[in-house]
Design an enzyme around this catalytic site. Structure first.
Site, mmCIF file in Angstrom:
data_model
loop_
_atom_site.group_PDB
_atom_site.id
_atom_site.type_symbol
_atom_site.label_atom_id
_atom_site.label_comp_id
_atom_site.label_asym_id
_atom_site.label_seq_id
_atom_site.Cartn_x
_atom_site.Cartn_y
_atom_site.Cartn_z
ATOM 1 C CD GLU A 37 -2.792 1.207 2.438
ATOM 2 O OE1 GLU A 37 -3.575 2.167 2.568
ATOM 3 O OE2 GLU A 37 -2.716 0.267 3.260
ATOM 4 N NE ARG A 266 4.314 -7.934 11.327
ATOM 5 C CZ ARG A 266 3.633 -6.791 11.262
ATOM 6 N NH1 ARG A 266 2.331 -6.778 11.431
ATOM 7 N NH2 ARG A 266 4.264 -5.672 11.014
ATOM 8 C CE LYS A 276 2.893 0.458 4.920
ATOM 9 N NZ LYS A 276 2.685 0.523 3.456
#
Length: 556
Positions: A37, A266, A276
């Site tokens: 994104e 992850r 983020k």
């Protein structure tokens, strides 16, 4: 696919799945994608995904798309798009074909939403956000149906068209999939698939005022691009049910070899945030100098600090790909860059906390040049010439008036060797009003030139130095971990675990040849660490060096 060297092919459960799919004939080739994104800079966790997706495509002679998940225009911008492309290429990878965007498919996504409405599988809901959460239920209690759930198909089609035309306010209504409000999986309790948002989009401008949700967009984008293996992290494991539900209920995606989602753990790295949103907060509040601050775990920050693409790829290879969550020691990342730079970085000398040494028996106003290897283990890298004169700088920590036998540097009345030059002996020193040593007066032995002279003299230690009249002033930015806690994400606030010593600035001197240091090109400053010239602030007239990593793990 990639500019990286051929490496030993790793084995993991995803590659085992791919091997079986190719063996069984389910797929004749492999097609992956990396779908960030564009709402911030990529970080080291994204590097793991980049290496996985592009690495698999490379190793199986397949393809990997770069596709921006650009469904939330309020938080996205073209600067992030550009930075992400630059990061992928810097890491050594190249995507297949053109860059893709989820927004490329907005017309098709709208059509698929209409198809679900026509099948009675989606409806326009006028519950507000708070009411929607209340109706959704909890992990222990089932949800209850929206009062708008049984609106007739024709009315839903008309309402959705009004949404598309901008006739409803933001938050007034949403389009929801009609699945199961009693599902044990929250993501299946009639999830929102479209919402009203009057926002300018960096790709589509003002064409749309309704935007699809990620879970609706992602699976369809994968299917439209013929992705064979959609790889994502474990937090999307439950969402795989919605991924499959959407494709199961659209006529275009019924082929048995259609895309499937597979999840892996992850990256969780010590002393590091991987959110983020939280990283953006650090930037917005100016707790760091920007997304590329060398203390940030972003790829841009690591690059500015002096990390190399090969060191990051090696780190991603070492941590592997599993379904098990764990906290990776940051020392593993530091070891990867340290090992590479130890082998390849040219050597140089810089004095970060200088005190002056006056060699009283060296002729005033004269310079002599001594030879030093660029790399002690690679003679093919050549040598460099170093000026030597009456006055040199050494590091303040390398002199003591008195010391025990374990101290192997310069001590009053004792000898030490200057790296690649002469043996000197401390005779006396000057101090300032606070008692700090400012100048050490020495004598040198002109018969002791060289790294390993045959003079038979035994000296305890070797210290680094720079000649005072030719040395170039430099700023040294000594970076440490941004957080003082190994798990900063667990803290109530980021501020309470910020490391106040994460950046210490010193002003010293570097050997003359470093005036031409290329930005982001690493040097080993002998006995100090690995440094590189800062890509933003360093110029030949104003040298700024960033500490990449210490010579050894200080946390060991």
């Amino acid at each position: 696919m990639s500019h990286v060297d051929n490496e030993v092919r790793p084995s993991n459960f995803i590659r085992n799945i791919i091997d079986e799919d190719l063996k069984s004939g389910k797929h004749s080739s492999v097609h992956t994608r990396f779908p960030p994104e564009p709402n911030g800079f990529l970080h080291i966790g994204h590097a793991k995904s980049i290496c996985l997706n592009f690495g698999i495509a490379r190793d199986y002679q397949g393809e990997c798309n770069l596709r921006f998940d650009d469904t939330n225009p309020e938080k996205e911008n073209i600067d992030y798009v550009n930075s992400i492309q630059a990061d992928v290429q810097w890491l050594g990878f190249q995507w297949s074909g053109d860059v893709r965007y989820s927004s490329n498919y907005f017309d098709q996504l709208h059509g698929y939403a209409v198809e679900l409405i026509e099948k009675g599988l989606a409806y326009v809901c006028f519950l507000n956000g708070e009411e929607t959460r209340e109706y959704r239920g909890t992990l222990k209690e089932p949800g209850k149906n929206s009062p708008y759930r049984d609106t007739p198909v024709e009315e839903n089609l008309a309402l959705f068209e009004k949404m598309r035309k901008g006739e409803f306010k933001e938050g007034e209504c949403t389009l929801r999939a009609k699945i199961d409000m009693a599902s044990p999986f929250m993501c299946m309790r009639d999830p929102v698939i479209y919402r009203v948002k009057f926002a300018h989009h960096h790709q589509t401008g003002d064409k749309w005022c309704i935007y699809p949700m990620y879970d609706f967009t992602h699976c369809i984008s994968d299917a439209l691009e013929n992705i064979t293996h959609s790889l994502c992290t474990l937090e999307f494991q439950d969402n795989r049910r919605l991924y499959d539900w959407v494709l199961d209920n659209l006529n275009d995606f019924q082929a048995p070899d259609r895309t499937r989602q597979y999840e892996f753990s992850r990256l969780n790295l010590e002393y590091t945030l991987m959110s983020k949103r939280k990283l953006n907060d650090l930037v917005v509040r100016e707790l760091v100098s920007g997304w590329d601050d060398p203390r940030m775990p972003t790829i841009a920050g690591l690059r500015r600090r002096g990390y190399t693409p090969a060191s990051i790829r090696e780190f991603c290879k070492r941590i592997g790909v599993t379904k098990q969550d764990n906290l990776v020691e940051v020392g593993m990342l530091e070891a990867c860059i340290r090992e590479e730079l130890n082998e390849h970085a040219p050597r140089a000398m810089a004095v970060i906390k200088p005190i002056k040494v006056v060699i009283e028996n060296f002729p005033e106003g004269e310079l002599e040049y001594v030879s030093a290897p660029v790399h002690p283990n690679h003679p093919e890298m050549g040598s460099r010439e170093l000026a030597f004169g009456r006055e040199v700088y050494i590091d303040a920590a390398d002199f003591r008036e008195e010391a025990n036998k374990h101290y192997k540097r310069l001590v009053m009345g004792k000898e030490v060797r200057l790296r690649n030059a002469y043996v000197i002996k401390a005779e006396r020193c000057d101090k300032d009003a606070e008692g700090n040593v400012t100048t050490v007066y020495c004598t040198y032995d002109p018969e002791t030139l060289g790294q390993n002279p045959s003079d038979g003299r035994k000296v305890k230690g070797v210290i680094h130095w720079v000649e005072a009249t030719t040395a170039v002033p430099a700023e040294f930015r000594l970076y440490d971990r941004l957080f003082s806690d190994a798990n900063p994400g667990a803290a109530e606030t980021v501020d309470e675990v910020l490391n106040p010593e994460s950046l210490v600035i010193e002003h010293g001197f570097a050997e003359a040849g470093l005036v031409n240091a290329k930005v982001c090109e690493a040097y080993q400053f002998e006995r100090e660490g690995y440094f590189c010239a800062d890509s933003k602030d360093s110029t030949p007239e104003n040298l700024v060096f960033n500490l990449t990593v210490a010579l050894r793990d200080s946390f060991a």
